[in-house]
Motif scaffolding. Structure first.
Motif, PDB file in Angstrom:
ATOM      1  N   UNK A  43       0.850  -1.196   0.000  1.00 57.56           N
ATOM      2  CA  UNK A  43       0.000   0.000   0.000  1.00 57.56           C
ATOM      3  C   UNK A  43       0.880   1.239   0.000  1.00 57.56           C
ATOM      4  N   UNK A  44       0.434   2.278  -0.684  1.00 57.11           N
ATOM      5  CA  UNK A  44       1.180   3.528  -0.737  1.00 57.11           C
ATOM      6  C   UNK A  44       0.554   4.586   0.154  1.00 57.11           C
ATOM      7  N   UNK A  45       1.408   5.395   0.785  1.00 58.56           N
ATOM      8  CA  UNK A  45       0.930   6.515   1.595  1.00 58.56           C
ATOM      9  C   UNK A  45       1.136   7.801   0.807  1.00 58.56           C
ATOM     10  N   UNK A  46       0.115   8.661   0.811  1.00 55.67           N
ATOM     11  CA  UNK A  46       0.176   9.967   0.156  1.00 55.67           C
ATOM     12  C   UNK A  46      -0.064  11.064   1.184  1.00 55.67           C
ATOM     13  N   UNK A  47       0.489  12.253   0.964  1.00 59.76           N
ATOM     14  CA  UNK A  47       0.254  13.352   1.909  1.00 59.76           C
ATOM     15  C   UNK A  47      -1.222  13.633   2.169  1.00 59.76           C
TER      16      UNK A  47
END
Length: 327
Positions: A43-47
């Motif tokens: 999973x990717x984290x974005x601001x």
């Protein structure tokens, strides 16, 4: 752990940062009509994820508490809901989740927001793509009018914060469009940004970097703005007469500047970008990665048990590329 439960990370109210995240066991969701259940591999984290926690979209997002954050996932479909025709159990996919849910072992995604992931694209690469890649893609194509097959006229493009999640994609995609690319980043990342294709790289802390001055004296047709706190006057001094600043991190100040620009007669434009998770755009990006034409830059990967580390690193704001979590 009980058979129908999964590990997840959630928060119960606005605010709190890393300390607001709690590790829980919750029921595995079930796919409804037109949805698929994905066993998450990355999973990717974005601001935008922690900005939502801070209340930037209050009271609309999150739609309810407690909330499992995150929208960008890659994994394997384990179940499909009624009416799903494009996928079956066992398919590897990349997806954008409609209302969060990425920081968990399983998540439900809409079929219309899910694309196939070929074996040439790893789960980490897939999870690094959606929101950041789509923001770069739509900024350059939809808002700046570039053609990523390189058939359009050559233009001069500036990418600010070029070593971040959106910036690393913007540099590469702009080069596919046959643009001359000037980029800003920190001194430690200048070689990386050059390796992605940038023709000129500025250390943002130097006087030239702060002024956004092209080393070759070029004026910019397009600026893909991936950071904050640069005044319009700094951009305006470096734009061509019809230059555009496409702001991928618009805040209240951006919207006020847009309003002010509409009152004046200047042909220079400031355009706020709100990313649209279009399936065809995401599929295009996955195929570019498969073909070796686009390289996701991965800052770090963290186990789900240490998702707080990833969250804090994103809040800190100095990641090189994308921050990822693996269940």
């Amino acid at each position: 752990m009980a058979k129908n439960l999964m590990r997840a990370v959630q928060y119960k109210k606005y605010g709190g940062g890393v300390d607001g995240l709690k590790h829980v066991e919750v029921p595995i969701p079930s796919p409804k009509k037109g949805e698929v259940l994905i066993k998450i591999e990355a999973a990717g984290i974005n601001p935008i994820d922690w900005k939502i926690q801070n209340g930037i979209a209050r009271p609309f997002l999150p739609s309810k508490f407690p909330h499992i954050p995150g929208t960008d996932v890659a994994g394997e479909i384990v179940q499909v809901g009624s009416g799903v025709k494009s996928f079956k159990a066992g398919d590897n996919v990349v997806a954008v989740l409609a209302v969060g849910g990425a920081l968990a072992e399983f998540a439900v995604a809409k079929e219309i927001s899910t694309v196939p992931r070929p074996p040439e694209v790893s789960a980490l690469e897939g999870a690094a793509l959606p929101i950041a890649g789509l923001a770069a893609h739509q900024s350059l194509t939809l808002h700046a009018g570039l053609k990523l097959d390189g058939t359009g006229p050559q233009v001069n493009v500036l990418v600010t914060a070029a070593s971040g999640g959106v910036g690393t994609y913007a540099v590469q995609l702009a080069k596919l469009a046959n643009a001359h690319v000037t980029a800003t980043c920190g001194a430690r990342n200048m070689d990386l940004v050059r390796s992605l294709g940038a023709d000129e790289v500025l250390d943002y802390k130097t006087p030239e970097g702060k002024a956004l001055k092209s080393p070759s004296g070029r004026k910019y047709d397009i600026v893909i703005h991936c950071t904050t706190n640069i005044p319009w006057s700094t951009f305006a001094a470096n734009l061509t007469s019809k230059g555009k600043v496409v702001d991928t991190t618009p805040g209240f100040g951006t919207l006020m500047s847009v309003a002010a620009k509409k009152i004046t007669c200047s042909k220079k434009k400031l355009i706020p970008v709100f990313t649209d998770p279009k399936k065809e755009n995401l599929d295009f990006l996955v195929k570019l990665v498969k073909a070796g034409k686009l390289k996701p830059v991965i800052d770090s990967k963290h186990p789900l048990s240490k998702a707080g580390e990833a969250w804090g690193k994103s809040i800190d704001g100095h990641a090189t590329g994308k921050i990822l979590v693996e269940p």
